[in-house]
Write a protein that holds these residues in place. Structure first.
Motif, PDB file in Angstrom:
ATOM      1  N   GLN A  27       0.806  -1.218   0.000  1.00 18.47           N
ATOM      2  CA  GLN A  27       0.000   0.000   0.000  1.00 18.47           C
ATOM      3  C   GLN A  27       0.842   1.273   0.000  1.00 18.47           C
ATOM      4  N   TYR A  55       2.015   3.390  -5.676  1.00 19.16           N
ATOM      5  CA  TYR A  55       0.948   4.210  -6.239  1.00 19.16           C
ATOM      6  C   TYR A  55      -0.376   3.482  -6.042  1.00 19.16           C
ATOM      7  N   ALA A  56      -1.394   4.229  -5.632  1.00 23.47           N
ATOM      8  CA  ALA A  56      -2.674   3.625  -5.304  1.00 23.47           C
ATOM      9  C   ALA A  56      -3.611   3.644  -6.496  1.00 23.47           C
ATOM     10  N   ASN A  57      -4.789   3.067  -6.304  1.00 23.61           N
ATOM     11  CA  ASN A  57      -5.837   3.083  -7.309  1.00 23.61           C
ATOM     12  C   ASN A  57      -6.125   4.531  -7.688  1.00 23.61           C
ATOM     13  N   GLU A  92      -9.018   4.922  -2.642  1.00 24.58           N
ATOM     14  CA  GLU A  92      -9.126   3.700  -1.849  1.00 24.58           C
ATOM     15  C   GLU A  92     -10.580   3.208  -1.846  1.00 24.58           C
ATOM     16  N   PRO A  93     -10.803   1.916  -2.168  1.00 25.74           N
ATOM     17  CA  PRO A  93     -12.173   1.379  -2.186  1.00 25.74           C
ATOM     18  C   PRO A  93     -12.916   1.576  -0.866  1.00 25.74           C
ATOM     19  N   ARG A  96     -14.203   5.165  -0.768  1.00 23.68           N
ATOM     20  CA  ARG A  96     -15.272   5.368  -1.746  1.00 23.68           C
ATOM     21  C   ARG A  96     -16.582   4.767  -1.239  1.00 23.68           C
ATOM     22  N   GLU A 112     -18.585   2.676  -6.935  1.00 21.90           N
ATOM     23  CA  GLU A 112     -17.853   2.716  -8.206  1.00 21.90           C
ATOM     24  C   GLU A 112     -17.993   4.064  -8.903  1.00 21.90           C
ATOM     25  N   ALA A 151     -12.422   6.288 -15.222  1.00 24.15           N
ATOM     26  CA  ALA A 151     -11.441   5.368 -14.639  1.00 24.15           C
ATOM     27  C   ALA A 151     -10.248   5.198 -15.567  1.00 24.15           C
ATOM     28  N   LYS A 161      -6.328   6.641 -14.738  1.00 24.42           N
ATOM     29  CA  LYS A 161      -5.208   5.714 -14.672  1.00 24.42           C
ATOM     30  C   LYS A 161      -4.014   6.228 -15.468  1.00 24.42           C
ATOM     31  N   ARG A 218      -2.348   8.182  -7.932  1.00 24.69           N
ATOM     32  CA  ARG A 218      -2.746   8.564  -6.583  1.00 24.69           C
ATOM     33  C   ARG A 218      -1.823   7.951  -5.539  1.00 24.69           C
ATOM     34  N   SER A 237      -2.483   6.643   0.707  1.00 25.54           N
ATOM     35  CA  SER A 237      -3.483   5.640   1.071  1.00 25.54           C
ATOM     36  C   SER A 237      -3.832   5.713   2.549  1.00 25.54           C
TER      37      SER A 237
END
Length: 484
Positions: free
Chosen positions: A155, A158-160, A164-165, A168, A186, A349, A353, A358, A361
Motif C-alpha cells: 500500500q 501508487y494507489a488506485n 481507496e475502495p 469510496r 464505483e 477510470a 489511470k 494517486r 493511502s
C-alpha cells in the motif's frame, strides 16, 4: 566547497572564443557568488591553496580575487578573502547581472487576479476555513495510528487512481443517507479537492472553446479552473433561487457544462428551490449539457431541513456531484470527491489511470474509518451548534454597528454570509482598508464574471469566536464609516 568541480563545471558550459585562465577563474567565482553557491561572509581559500587545488598559477588566482574585490563582491583584509557581507546590495546595484530573465506565462495561465488570502495567520472573516481549533485531533490521530499499524508495504506503492475502495464505499454510504445522492462506490472518484475535481471535469468533458456557465457572481476558483482549460466561461445571473438562465441564454449560449452551488450559493448564499433545480436538470437534458453540482458546505444548513442534492432528484440526472472535506474537517487534508453518472464511470477510470496517479493511502483509509465509526457525524453535529452561535453573534453585531447601511444575505447555511453595501462605497477599497486592521473580507465585485452586479463583502465566520464578533465588526464599521 569543491572548487575544482566548480571550475570544471564552469569551463564545460563555456562557448565562444577561448578565454585566458585568469578570465575563466574570475567568471567562475563571480557566477558562484551571484548564484548563491558562495554565501555572504564566506571565507575563500588563500591564493596559494586555491592555485594548488586548481593547478593554475598563483597570479591567476590573485587576478580573479582583485577583480572581484574591485567590484565589491569580495572583501580582502590582508590575511583572508571573504564574500562581501552586503552581497544583496552589491548585486542589486550591478547593472549587468541578470540570471533570471523575466518570462511570460502562457495565455491560458494569465487569469484574473484572485484576492490575496493571508492564510497561515489568523485573520477575522477568512472565508472557506472551518473552526480548526475544534477539530478532534486526538481521534484523527488514533485513526491514523491504527491504519499505519495494519498497512502493508504494497500500500506504499501508487494507489488506485480512483481512490481507496474503503473510502469510496464510506462516502457513498454517507451521501445516500444524508444528501439524497443516488450512487454506488464505483461512481465515486477521490481527488485532492474541488479545484482538482473541476480541472478534471473541464478537461474530460469539454473541448477548448466550448461554452461553460458559472454563477455571476460566483466562485472564483471555478472561473480559474475552467478558464485554464481554455473554455469560454459565461456568467449567468443569480437571483434569490439560485442560477437563473433565460431562454435566450440556452438558445444563444448553449453550454457544454454548467457549474452551480445550489445548496448555498457562493458567495450570495441563496438556496436553489426544488422547482429551479428540476427545471435546470430538464433543460440540461434537452440541450445536452452536464451540470457540475458543487455541494461544498451543505452539511451546515440551519434554517430548515437540508434540500436533497440535485444529483438524486430525478433518474439519470445529467449531474456530476462534487464534495470536499476541506470545509467539514480541515483544508490540509486535501481530500475531495466526484460522483459521476454511471455512463462516465469507465471513461473516467481509464483517463485517471493514465494521468492521475494517486497516493496517500493512509490518509484515505483513516478518513474511511473516521466516517464508518461515526466520528464524522458527531463532529458535524458539534460544528452545526458552534457555527449557529457564531452566525447569530455576527448577525447581531452587524445589526448593531452596520444596520443602517448593510443588508445581510446567505446566513441560513454554510460558514459565511455576505453584506450588501451602498453604491457610494467601493467594496474593494473597503476590503483593502479592513485588511490593514486585521479584518479579511472578500469584495463581491471581484467575484463577478463580466459586468459587476454586486457591491458588498463576504464574511467567513467559522474561525471567529462568538464573543469576538462584535470587536471585529466594530473595526469594519469604523473603516466603512470613514469612507461614507
Amino acid at each position: 566547497m569543491d572548487y575544482q568541480f566548480l571550475f570544471d563545471q564552469h569551463n564545460a558550459k563555456q562557448s565562444g572564443p577561448k578565454q585566458s585562465q585568469q578570465r575563466r577563474l574570475y567568471h567562475c567565482l563571480r557566477d558562484a557568488i551571484l548564484r548563491g553557491h558562495c554565501k555572504a561572509g564566506m571565507q575563500l581559500p588563500g591564493s596559494r591553496s586555491l592555485a594548488t587545488e586548481l593547478k593554475v598559477s598563483r597570479n591567476t588566482v590573485l587576478y580573479a580575487y582583485e577583480q572581484l574585490v574591485t567590484e565589491g563582491l569580495l572583501v580582502s583584509s590582508g590575511r583572508s578573502t571573504r564574500v562581501a557581507s552586503n552581497l544583496s546590495t552589491v548585486i542589486s546595484s550591478s547593472a549587468d547581472v541578470n540570471f533570471s530573465e523575466p518570462r511570460q506565462l502562457s495565455a491560458r495561465a494569465q487569469l484574473t487576479p484572485w484576492p490575496s488570502d493571508p492564510h497561515g495567520a489568523f485573520t477575522a472573516f477568512m472565508s472557506g476555513v472551518p473552526a480548526l481549533a475544534h477539530f478532534p485531533i486526538a481521534i484523527w490521530r488514533r485513526c491514523l495510528e491504527r491504519v499505519w499499524r495494519d498497512i502493508s508495504y504494497q500500500q506504499l506503492d501508487y494507489a488506485n487512481a480512483a481512490g481507496e475502495p474503503a473510502l469510496r464505499a464510506a462516502i457513498a454510504e454517507h451521501l445516500t443517507s444524508t444528501r439524497g445522492v443516488v450512487c454506488s462506490a464505483e461512481q465515486i472518484f477521490i481527488t485532492d479537492g474541488t479545484q482538482q475535481s473541476l480541472g478534471i471535469c473541464a478537461h474530460a468533458l469539454a473541448s477548448a472553446g466550448d461554452t461553460v456557465w458559472i454563477e455571476n457572481p460566483g466562485y472564483g476558483g471555478a472561473f480559474q479552473s475552467l478558464k485554464a482549460a481554455e473554455l469560454n466561461v459565461r456568467g449567468i445571473v443569480v437571483d434569490a433561487e439560485g442560477i437563473a438562465p433565460t431562454k435566450k441564454d440556452w438558445e444563444k449560449f448553449t453550454p457544454k457544462l454548467i457549474y452551480t452551488t445550489p445548496s448555498h450559493q457562493f458567495p450570495l448564499g441563496s438556496v436553489m428551490s426544488i422547482e429551479r433545480r428540476i427545471a435546470l436538470i430538464e433543460s440540461a437534458k434537452n440541450y445536452g449539457a452536464l451540470i457540475i453540482e458543487d455541494d461544498y458546505d451543505s452539511e451546515f444548513r440551519r434554517d430548515g431541513p437540508p434540500l436533497p442534492a440535485m444529483q438524486g432528484l430525478v433518474a439519470d440526472a445529467p449531474v456530476i456531484y462534487l464534495g470536499t472535506f476541506s470545509k467539514t474537517l480541515f483544508p490540509a487534508l486535501r481530500i475531495g470527491y466526484m460522483v459521476v453518472p454511471k455512463g462516465l464511470v469507465e471513461p473516467f477510470a481509464a483517463m485517471l489511470k493514465l494521468g492521475y496517479l494517486r497516493g496517500r493511502s493512509a490518509d484515505q483509509l483513516a478518513l474511511a474509518e473516521f466516517l464508518r465509526a461515526g466520528h464524522f457525524a458527531n463532529h458535524l453535529k458539534k460544528m452545526r451548534r458552534l457555527y449557529a452561535a457564531r452566525r447569530d453573534a455576527l448577525v447581531a453585531a452587524i445589526h448593531k454597528h452596520l444596520g443602517d447601511i448593510a443588508t445581510i444575505y446567505g446566513g441560513s447555511s454554510g460558514i459565511h454570509l455576505t453584506i450588501a453595501l451602498p453604491e457610494s462605497l467601493n467594496d474593494v477599497s473597503v476590503s483593502d482598508a479592513a485588511l490593514a486592521q486585521g479584518v479579511y473580507t472578500q469584495p463581491l465585485s471581484r467575484l463577478a464574471t463580466g459586468s459587476i452586479l454586486c457591491n458588498g463583502l463576504m464574511l467567513g465566520y467559522a474561525q471567529v469566536p462568538a464573543d469576538e464578533m462584535e470587536k471585529y465588526i466594530h473595526r469594519l464599521a469604523n473603516v466603512i464609516n470613514a469612507r461614507e
